[in-house]
Scaffold this motif. Structure first.
Motif, PDB file in Angstrom:
ATOM      1  N   TYR A 132      -1.999  29.967  -2.391  1.00  0.00           N
ATOM      2  CA  TYR A 132      -2.486  29.522  -3.697  1.00  0.00           C
ATOM      3  C   TYR A 132      -1.624  30.287  -4.687  1.00  0.00           C
ATOM      4  CZ  TYR A 132      -5.921  28.335  -7.320  1.00  0.00           C
ATOM      5  OH  TYR A 132      -6.548  27.859  -8.443  1.00  0.00           O
ATOM      6  N   GLY A 154      -7.328  22.349  -8.472  1.00  0.00           N
ATOM      7  CA  GLY A 154      -8.052  21.945  -9.657  1.00  0.00           C
ATOM      8  C   GLY A 154      -7.748  20.532 -10.094  1.00  0.00           C
ATOM      9  N   ASP A 155      -6.808  19.907  -9.453  1.00  0.00           N
ATOM     10  CA  ASP A 155      -6.443  18.531  -9.788  1.00  0.00           C
ATOM     11  C   ASP A 155      -7.538  17.601  -9.297  1.00  0.00           C
ATOM     12  OD1 ASP A 155      -3.433  16.541  -9.226  1.00  0.00           O
ATOM     13  OD2 ASP A 155      -5.353  16.060 -10.162  1.00  0.00           O
ATOM     14  N   ARG A 156      -8.104  16.838 -10.187  1.00  0.00           N
ATOM     15  CA  ARG A 156      -9.188  15.968  -9.771  1.00  0.00           C
ATOM     16  C   ARG A 156      -8.706  14.869  -8.838  1.00  0.00           C
ATOM     17  NH1 ARG A 156     -13.938  16.362 -11.675  1.00  0.00           N
ATOM     18  NH2 ARG A 156     -14.423  14.195 -11.261  1.00  0.00           N
ATOM     19  N   ALA A 157      -7.399  14.642  -8.844  1.00  0.00           N
ATOM     20  CA  ALA A 157      -6.878  13.646  -7.901  1.00  0.00           C
ATOM     21  C   ALA A 157      -6.999  14.159  -6.476  1.00  0.00           C
ATOM     22  CB  ALA A 157      -5.431  13.316  -8.227  1.00  0.00           C
ATOM     23  N   LEU A 158      -6.867  15.449  -6.307  1.00  0.00           N
ATOM     24  CA  LEU A 158      -7.151  16.123  -5.037  1.00  0.00           C
ATOM     25  C   LEU A 158      -6.254  15.750  -3.881  1.00  0.00           C
ATOM     26  CD1 LEU A 158     -11.030  15.961  -5.062  1.00  0.00           C
ATOM     27  CD2 LEU A 158      -9.587  17.872  -5.662  1.00  0.00           C
ATOM     28  N   GLU A 159      -5.299  14.892  -4.112  1.00  0.00           N
ATOM     29  CA  GLU A 159      -4.540  14.403  -2.972  1.00  0.00           C
ATOM     30  C   GLU A 159      -3.632  15.484  -2.436  1.00  0.00           C
ATOM     31  OE1 GLU A 159      -2.465  10.834  -3.776  1.00  0.00           O
ATOM     32  OE2 GLU A 159      -1.507  10.731  -1.808  1.00  0.00           O
ATOM     33  N   ALA A 160      -3.613  15.635  -1.130  1.00  0.00           N
ATOM     34  CA  ALA A 160      -2.660  16.512  -0.465  1.00  0.00           C
ATOM     35  C   ALA A 160      -1.501  15.662   0.020  1.00  0.00           C
ATOM     36  CB  ALA A 160      -3.312  17.241   0.705  1.00  0.00           C
ATOM     37  N   PHE A 204       1.778  15.410   2.458  1.00  0.00           N
ATOM     38  CA  PHE A 204       2.248  15.983   3.707  1.00  0.00           C
ATOM     39  C   PHE A 204       3.730  15.701   3.919  1.00  0.00           C
ATOM     40  CE2 PHE A 204      -1.495  17.498   5.992  1.00  0.00           C
ATOM     41  CZ  PHE A 204      -2.509  16.994   5.204  1.00  0.00           C
TER      42      PHE A 204
END
Lengths: 114, 117
Positions: free
Chosen positions: A50, A97-103, A105
């Motif tokens: 982080y 903290g991104d509301r999109a939350l997408e990881a 890869f």
């Protein structure tokens, strides 16, 4: 355009010989993850950064280390690979903290230990 | 600790048909997020759909929809009008509230979906 790039795609190493896998990203995400994925199993989180803060999972063996010299790059070091470390290693990034939350890869590095 | 369970190791479906992949999870958290990721053969994992636990409405993305049952801790994925390109391993994943340091995806073991013509 690839956004999370892992090199190499395939790595063969000898038993006990240190090996480094690399991951780079063009997304400027502050979180980077390393997962280990063995055949027919769930990806298992090894650790993540982080920003510069390193977060190790409790059950990640000491044999596995990581470095993140800057935002874009992250390395996975296996100090003394054993046969049981053969797996696909996945790098992922996300923006905390991104509301999109997408990881996002990478394509993974398949490690073979001989 | 959170766990994610996918009870169907493999599934198959024919083109144009509908298929549902199951997922259950266990958590004591009240605010969390659920995801379905798709991993095609030899390609990277990509996000299919996400669901925020505080939203009662089920998420939908084109041919993909979920049935989110919070009380039952169930999160199934429905793929309508299946296409050959849907052939992949599908992972159900859980994440605690995202703005906390140390959050990460926890995956199920995956379901291999084969779509045939």
């Amino acid at each position: 355009d690839a956004m999370v790039i892992q090199n190499p795609r395939y790595q063969v190493t000898q038993f006990g010989k240190p090996v480094t896998l690399s991951c780079s990203q063009t997304l400027n995400h502050n979180v980077m993850y390393w997962y280990q994925q063995k055949s027919s199993q769930a990806p298992k989180l090894l650790f993540h950064y982080y920003d510069k803060d390193f977060n190790n999972e409790a059950d990640t063996p000491d044999n596995f280390q990581s470095r993140r010299p800057n935002t874009s790059f992250c390395f996975l070091d296996i100090r003394s690979p054993g046969l049981g470390d053969a797996a696909m290693y996945l790098c992922a990034t996300s923006r905390a903290g991104d509301r999109a939350l997408e990881a996002f890869f990478g394509q993974g590095t398949r490690l073979t230990v001989v | 600790a959170q766990t994610v369970t996918q009870s169907q190791p493999e599934m198959s479906v024919q083109e144009a048909e509908t298929v549902t992949l199951s997922c259950t999870y266990d958590t004591s958290e009240n605010n969390y997020y659920l995801f379905w990721y798709k991993q095609p053969p030899s390609r990277q994992m990509i996000l299919v759909i996400r669901q925020e636990a505080y939203k009662q409405q089920n998420a939908t993305e084109n041919r993909f929809s979920v049935n989110f049952q919070k009380a039952a801790k169930s999160f199934s994925l429905k793929i309508s009008d299946s296409q050959l390109g849907d052939t992949a391993m599908y992972f159900c994943a859980f994440m605690k509230q995202a703005n906390q340091a140390g959050t990460a995806l926890i995956f199920g073991k995956g379901t291999t979906l084969s779509v045939s013509s």
